[in-house]
Design an enzyme around this catalytic site. Structure first.
Site, PDB file in Angstrom:
ATOM      1  N   SER A   1       0.856  -1.195   0.000  1.00 38.74           N
ATOM      2  CA  SER A   1       0.000   0.000   0.000  1.00 38.74           C
ATOM      3  C   SER A   1       0.888   1.240   0.000  1.00 38.74           C
ATOM      4  CB  SER A   1      -0.867   0.012   1.260  1.00 38.74           C
ATOM      5  OG  SER A   1      -1.377   1.316   1.464  1.00 38.74           O
ATOM      6  N   VAL A   2       0.458   2.256  -0.756  1.00 37.17           N
ATOM      7  CA  VAL A   2       1.232   3.499  -0.780  1.00 37.17           C
ATOM      8  C   VAL A   2       1.220   4.181   0.596  1.00 37.17           C
ATOM      9  CG1 VAL A   2       0.914   3.981  -3.235  1.00 37.17           C
ATOM     10  CG2 VAL A   2      -0.777   4.829  -1.594  1.00 37.17           C
TER      11      VAL A   2
ATOM     12  N   ASN B   1      -0.741   7.601  -8.444  1.00 38.62           N
ATOM     13  CA  ASN B   1      -2.100   7.525  -8.980  1.00 38.62           C
ATOM     14  C   ASN B   1      -3.080   6.843  -8.017  1.00 38.62           C
ATOM     15  OD1 ASN B   1      -4.136   7.022 -11.362  1.00 38.62           O
ATOM     16  ND2 ASN B   1      -3.695   5.000 -10.507  1.00 38.62           N
TER      17      ASN B   1
ATOM     18  N   TYR C   1     -11.718  13.786   0.456  1.00 42.06           N
ATOM     19  CA  TYR C   1     -11.080  13.600  -0.843  1.00 42.06           C
ATOM     20  C   TYR C   1     -10.589  14.943  -1.395  1.00 42.06           C
ATOM     21  CZ  TYR C   1     -10.731  12.105  -5.773  1.00 42.06           C
ATOM     22  OH  TYR C   1     -10.305  11.837  -7.046  1.00 42.06           O
TER      23      TYR C   1
ATOM     24  N   LYS D   1      -6.819  16.003  -2.258  1.00 37.57           N
ATOM     25  CA  LYS D   1      -6.432  16.384  -3.621  1.00 37.57           C
ATOM     26  C   LYS D   1      -5.898  17.815  -3.662  1.00 37.57           C
ATOM     27  CE  LYS D   1      -7.181  12.632  -6.043  1.00 37.57           C
ATOM     28  NZ  LYS D   1      -5.982  11.803  -6.334  1.00 37.57           N
TER      29      LYS D   1
ATOM     30  N   ALA E   1     -12.370  10.598 -16.016  1.00 41.26           N
ATOM     31  CA  ALA E   1     -12.504   9.446 -16.916  1.00 41.26           C
ATOM     32  C   ALA E   1     -13.472   8.450 -16.297  1.00 41.26           C
ATOM     33  CB  ALA E   1     -11.141   8.784 -17.118  1.00 41.26           C
TER      34      ALA E   1
ATOM     35  N   ARG F   1     -13.761   2.636 -12.367  1.00 39.84           N
ATOM     36  CA  ARG F   1     -14.513   2.106 -11.225  1.00 39.84           C
ATOM     37  C   ARG F   1     -14.912   3.254 -10.292  1.00 39.84           C
ATOM     38  NH1 ARG F   1     -11.537  -1.754  -6.867  1.00 39.84           N
ATOM     39  NH2 ARG F   1     -10.514   0.210  -6.345  1.00 39.84           N
TER      40      ARG F   1
HETATM   41  P1  NAD Z   1      -9.850   3.191  -9.636  1.00 45.83           P
HETATM   42  O1  NAD Z   1     -10.623   2.934  -8.422  1.00 45.83           O
HETATM   43  O2  NAD Z   1     -10.250   2.525 -10.897  1.00 45.83           O
HETATM   44  O3  NAD Z   1      -8.308   2.938  -9.409  1.00 45.83           O
HETATM   45  C1  NAD Z   1      -7.661   3.216  -8.221  1.00 45.83           C
HETATM   46  C2  NAD Z   1      -6.662   2.125  -7.973  1.00 45.83           C
HETATM   47  O4  NAD Z   1      -5.903   2.479  -6.809  1.00 45.83           O
HETATM   48  C3  NAD Z   1      -7.326   0.797  -7.676  1.00 45.83           C
HETATM   49  O5  NAD Z   1      -6.840  -0.192  -8.540  1.00 45.83           O
HETATM   50  C4  NAD Z   1      -6.948   0.530  -6.227  1.00 45.83           C
HETATM   51  O6  NAD Z   1      -6.773  -0.849  -5.927  1.00 45.83           O
HETATM   52  C5  NAD Z   1      -5.669   1.305  -6.077  1.00 45.83           C
HETATM   53  N1  NAD Z   1      -5.382   1.632  -4.674  1.00 45.83           N
HETATM   54  C6  NAD Z   1      -6.250   2.015  -3.711  1.00 45.83           C
HETATM   55  N2  NAD Z   1      -5.621   2.168  -2.543  1.00 45.83           N
HETATM   56  C7  NAD Z   1      -4.312   1.889  -2.763  1.00 45.83           C
HETATM   57  C8  NAD Z   1      -3.169   1.896  -1.948  1.00 45.83           C
HETATM   58  N3  NAD Z   1      -3.263   2.203  -0.654  1.00 45.83           N
HETATM   59  N4  NAD Z   1      -1.982   1.599  -2.489  1.00 45.83           N
HETATM   60  C9  NAD Z   1      -1.868   1.300  -3.804  1.00 45.83           C
HETATM   61  N5  NAD Z   1      -2.933   1.260  -4.631  1.00 45.83           N
HETATM   62  C10 NAD Z   1      -4.148   1.554  -4.115  1.00 45.83           C
HETATM   63  O7  NAD Z   1      -9.910   4.789  -9.843  1.00 45.83           O
HETATM   64  P2  NAD Z   1      -9.332   5.741 -10.981  1.00 45.83           P
HETATM   65  O8  NAD Z   1     -10.464   6.556 -11.473  1.00 45.83           O
HETATM   66  O9  NAD Z   1      -8.512   5.004 -11.948  1.00 45.83           O
HETATM   67  O10 NAD Z   1      -8.436   6.715 -10.108  1.00 45.83           O
HETATM   68  C11 NAD Z   1      -7.043   6.874 -10.260  1.00 45.83           C
HETATM   69  C12 NAD Z   1      -6.639   8.210  -9.672  1.00 45.83           C
HETATM   70  O11 NAD Z   1      -7.236   9.259 -10.413  1.00 45.83           O
HETATM   71  C13 NAD Z   1      -7.057   8.410  -8.235  1.00 45.83           C
HETATM   72  O12 NAD Z   1      -6.051   9.101  -7.544  1.00 45.83           O
HETATM   73  C14 NAD Z   1      -8.271   9.285  -8.355  1.00 45.83           C
HETATM   74  O13 NAD Z   1      -8.511  10.026  -7.198  1.00 45.83           O
HETATM   75  C15 NAD Z   1      -7.873  10.138  -9.528  1.00 45.83           C
HETATM   76  N6  NAD Z   1      -8.991  10.797 -10.198  1.00 45.83           N
HETATM   77  C16 NAD Z   1      -9.837  10.062 -10.973  1.00 45.83           C
HETATM   78  C17 NAD Z   1     -10.876  10.731 -11.619  1.00 45.83           C
HETATM   79  C18 NAD Z   1     -11.813  10.005 -12.533  1.00 45.83           C
HETATM   80  O14 NAD Z   1     -12.651  10.653 -13.165  1.00 45.83           O
HETATM   81  N7  NAD Z   1     -11.711   8.694 -12.659  1.00 45.83           N
HETATM   82  C19 NAD Z   1     -11.062  12.099 -11.436  1.00 45.83           C
HETATM   83  C20 NAD Z   1     -10.173  12.804 -10.652  1.00 45.83           C
HETATM   84  C21 NAD Z   1      -9.134  12.133 -10.058  1.00 45.83           C
END
Ligand code: NAD
Length: 762
Positions: free
Chosen positions: A71-72, A96, A162, A166, A194, A197
């Protein structure tokens, strides 16, 4: 191959955006550590190890990758150690990983707060620290790409944890860029949107926003090509790429300390404290500044300096300033090969020339940027800003009659009541002219032999009276005391006796009907997010997949505020939406964060009532997208002169005609998607009680359905709503080419004109 032999770590790369980043980096030759413990969306332990599947995908495509399940939040050192052990170092870190635990503040537990901050903020910090240490040791520099979000940069209801995390990543990115720059490490952030999940159940994120469309931005930031890009925040909404910048207003500086009351005045003052919007006429002013530069050029000081500067001025456009061989050339538009790009906004540049804004402060505040900073310093020395200011002012006076920027306030309409309030007997012995200068406009009041009239500005008036529209409105209706306004500096006069006489010669009292004091008043609205599904539903009802006209709810707030202004005395039962003008600058898109401002532009007396023109401007991120004028007619008591109506002028045969259908259920469906639920469109009994045959269709719905068949792109659209349209009618529109655009008119089945004086310009 942009990343041949580089080693990249992508955290949270088991799915969503992280997986796409990992695949894209590997496709460019990077060896990738795919980190993901495979947790659920809320951070609780999940089933399976998604990192393995991504490693497999990379290997299948011929790349190199290893999985890592720490975990990060508490395993940053191990994640980086994995990269060193598997591939001998780390060149790229993509922070990410992310989870969500959404709740409103009242319902949020400490655990929800801490877990979200631990993954996003502490995880970003801990992975950065661990990776930066290795990058520094290896001495090859590095690239760090963090992930922030619109929620952190702008706030989002229900996401306090959140958005705090951020926003923290945003600040961390800026500071890390400063600190790690000396080791050749760049630090930037992306703010993506995007469908993943994380956003699977957020309807406003469209399916077409594919996570793989975000990854090229990460690849670029990770590459050698981005070695001088650091401390930048790039927004990537689907395929829309843009940059987030912190906006600061010009502000005000006082000699003494501010009192709390003054702070209150500053905070509430419209419009400079309101969301960024380009100043009216800003582009004219900037063009005048650039044109005046040669007059302020010091050739001797420019000796030995050569530069082709591209001035990119938000709200005013692009300009070229070329200094070579101790001479300067200026031009509108960007140069083909600039040696320095200077970016700022119109207000900052104008403020620097006018002496309101200090250049170094603007630079420190990030409002003034240059790709080659020494050129900026040289520019400040070689051009004399005092001379520049004088030249711009002289040019502005000379050009005043033709420049006439689009007026926010219509001064003639504001002053038009004066003749009716004139007290001729009090004017005995006074012959003179008062030039009113209000918000950049001028109008002369002339009093001669006890007669008063208004005329255009003249060169040498007896007195020049300078004020703003709101103060003038208040003076004319007697709600602002003239003596106090003068003492407060809200009114300035060049000839005191004329001012004193002016105050005696007129009856200043509230008017009948609409108050002129409303003219110029500004009504702002809370930012509003344009939701994709709302636009889609609207477009479906108006039958146009690409409708330039949009749901009225987007612009409703300024109207609602105006209608509830205590000074608004209009009677709704006597109001008709008479005319509508749209100027479309740029289309609105899903997820645009809009800020809308409305202003009363003018109030004119017509024989049979009053015509109020309400102007609305729709901005997105400070950029003007749409301007509107809604002309509302308030029927007065007096019956319109019952003369014979002149027959409409005979028209040639139209160049084209088309039909538009309306349906019985259209008002109901339109009300639901547009937010205009005036009962006149929905309640049969009520519509009949006010004299209609039944419910009538919304004017804007008719217009939107007709506009579907007008040529695109549509830049300007104007029309008069002449008669109601009853749902079910088939309408016929005739088009004529005219003055570089199209004129159109729409009739109902009885041949009655429902949309008159239509004009459409591309
Ligand atoms: P997602 O839920 O599909 O992917 C997130 C991934 O992070 C998952 O695979 C999860 O297992 C992993 N994760 C969670 N906790 C973790 C930990 N402690 N250590 C390592 N990995 C861990 O979501 P996403 O949409 O792909 O999001 C990716 C990033 O983009 C995130 O930081 C999210 O906040 C950011 N973000 C996404 C959106 C969007 O529209 N999807 C918008 C703004 C920001």
């Amino acid at each position: 191959m942009l990343l041949q032999d580089k080693v990249a770590i992508v955290t949270g790369a088991g799915g969503g955006l992280g997986r796409c980043h990992a695949l894209a980096l590997a496709a460019e030759g990077a060896k990738v550590v795919v980190n993901d413990p495979g947790v659920n969306r809320d951070g609780t332990s999940g089933a399976g190890r998604p990192a393995d599947a991504v490693v497999e995908e990379i290997k299948k495509a011929g790349g190199q990758a290893v999985a890592c399940y720490d975990s990060v939040a508490d395993g940053a050192e191990k994640i980086v150690a994995k990269a060193v052990e598997a591939f001998g170092g780390v060149d790229v870190l993509v922070n990410n990983a992310g989870i969500l635990r959404d709740k409103t503040i009242h319902n949020m537990t400490d655990e929800m707060w801490d877990s979200v901050l631990a993954v996003h903020l502490r995880g970003t910090f801990a992975c950065t620290r661990a990776a930066a240490r290795v990058m520094k040791e290896k001495g090859r520099g590095g690239r760090i790409v963090n992930t922030t979000s619109v929620a952190g940069l702008k706030g989002n209801f229900g996401q306090a944890n959140y958005s705090a995390a951020k926003a923290g990543i945003y600040g961390f990115t800026l500071t890390a860029a400063m600190e790690l720059g000396k080791d050749g490490i760049t630090v930037n952030a992306i703010a993506p949107i995007a469908k993943t999940r994380m956003t699977s159940d957020i309807e406003s994120v469209p399916r077409e926003y594919r996570p793989e469309d975000v990854s090229p931005v990460v690849v670029f930031l990770a590459s050698e090509a981005a070695k001088d890009v650091t401390g930048r925040i790039l927004g990537v909404h689907g395929r829309h790429l843009f940059e987030y910048r912190m906006e600061l207003t010009a502000g005000k500086e006082k000699k003494e300390a501010w009192t709390p009351a003054e702070v209150g005045e500053f905070v509430h003052a419209p419009p400079s404290a309101a969301p960024a919007a380009p100043a009216t006429g800003g582009s004219n002013k900037i063009a005048a500044i650039i044109r005046a530069l040669p007059g302020a050029f010091d050739a001797a000081k420019s000796a030995g300096w050569e530069s082709t500067m591209h001035f990119a001025i938000a709200g005013a456009g692009d300009f070229t300033v070329e200094v070579k061989n101790q001479a300067v050339k200026v031009a509108e538009g960007a140069p083909a090969a600039p040696t320095c790009v200077i970016s700022t906004d119109a207000d900052t540049l104008a403020g620097m020339v006018e002496g309101r804004v200090k250049g170094d402060m603007a630079f420190m505040a990030g409002k003034l940027k240059a790709t080659k900073v020494p050129d900026l310093g040289k520019f400040g020395k070689v051009f004399d800003f005092k001379k520049l200011k004088a030249a711009v002012e002289a040019g502005a006076t000379a050009a005043a009659p033709k420049a006439a920027p689009a007026a926010e306030v219509d001064l003639p309409s504001l002053l038009s009541r004066l003749p009716a309030q004139f007290l001729p007997d009090k004017a005995a012995g006074f012959n003179g002219t008062i030039l009113f200068k209000v918000d950049g406009q001028g109008r002369t009041l002339e009093i001669k032999d006890k007669v008063c009239f208004l005329k255009p500005p003249i060169a040498a008036p007896t007195c020049v009276l300078t004020t703003d529209a709101a103060t003038l409105g208040g003076l004319l209706e007697g709600s602002i005391d003239g003596q106090k306004a003068l003492a407060d500096g809200k009114v300035k006069v060049t000839h005191l006796p004329s001012w004193l006489k002016f105050r005696q010669m007129f009856r200043f009292e509230p008017e009948k009907g609409l108050k002129r004091a409303l003219v110029g008043r500004l009504y702002t609205a809370a930012p509003i997010l344009l939701k994709g599904e709302r636009m889609a539903a609207y477009n479906e009802v108006v039958g146009d997949p690409d409708s330039p006209i949009f749901p009225v709810t987007l612009i409703k707030e300024p109207f609602t505020k105006f209608f509830s202004d205590p000074d608004f005395t209009g009677d709704f039962t006597r109001m008709v939406h008479g005319e509508q003008v749209f100027v479309f600058h740029k289309p609105l898109k899903a997820l645009d964060l809009l800020s809308v401002r409305g202003r009363v532009l003018s109030i004119e007396d017509k024989g049979s009532g009053q015509l109020l023109n309400f102007g609305t401007k729709v901005y997105c991120e400070g950029e003007l997208r749409v301007e509107m004028e809604s002309r509302l007619f308030f029927r007065g008591d007096a019956k319109a002169a019952a003369g014979e109506k002149a027959a409409p002028p005979a028209r040639p045969a139209p160049d084209k005609t088309f039909d538009t259908m309306t349906f019985a259920d259209l008002p109901k469906r339109y009300a639901a998607v547009s937010g205009d639920d005036n009962p006149i469109h929905l309640d049969e009994a009520l519509a009949k009680s006010v004299g209609f045959k039944g419910v009538i269709l919304h004017g804007l719905c008719t217009l939107a359905r007709v506009a579907k068949q007008l040529p695109r792109p549509l830049h300007r659209l104007e029309v008069r709503f002449n008669k109601p349209v009853y749902p079910g009618e088939t309408l016929r529109t005739s088009l004529w080419s005219s003055d570089g655009g199209l004129a159109f008119e729409t009739v109902n089945g009885l041949g009655e004109v429902v949309l008159a004086n239509g004009r459409a310009l591309s």
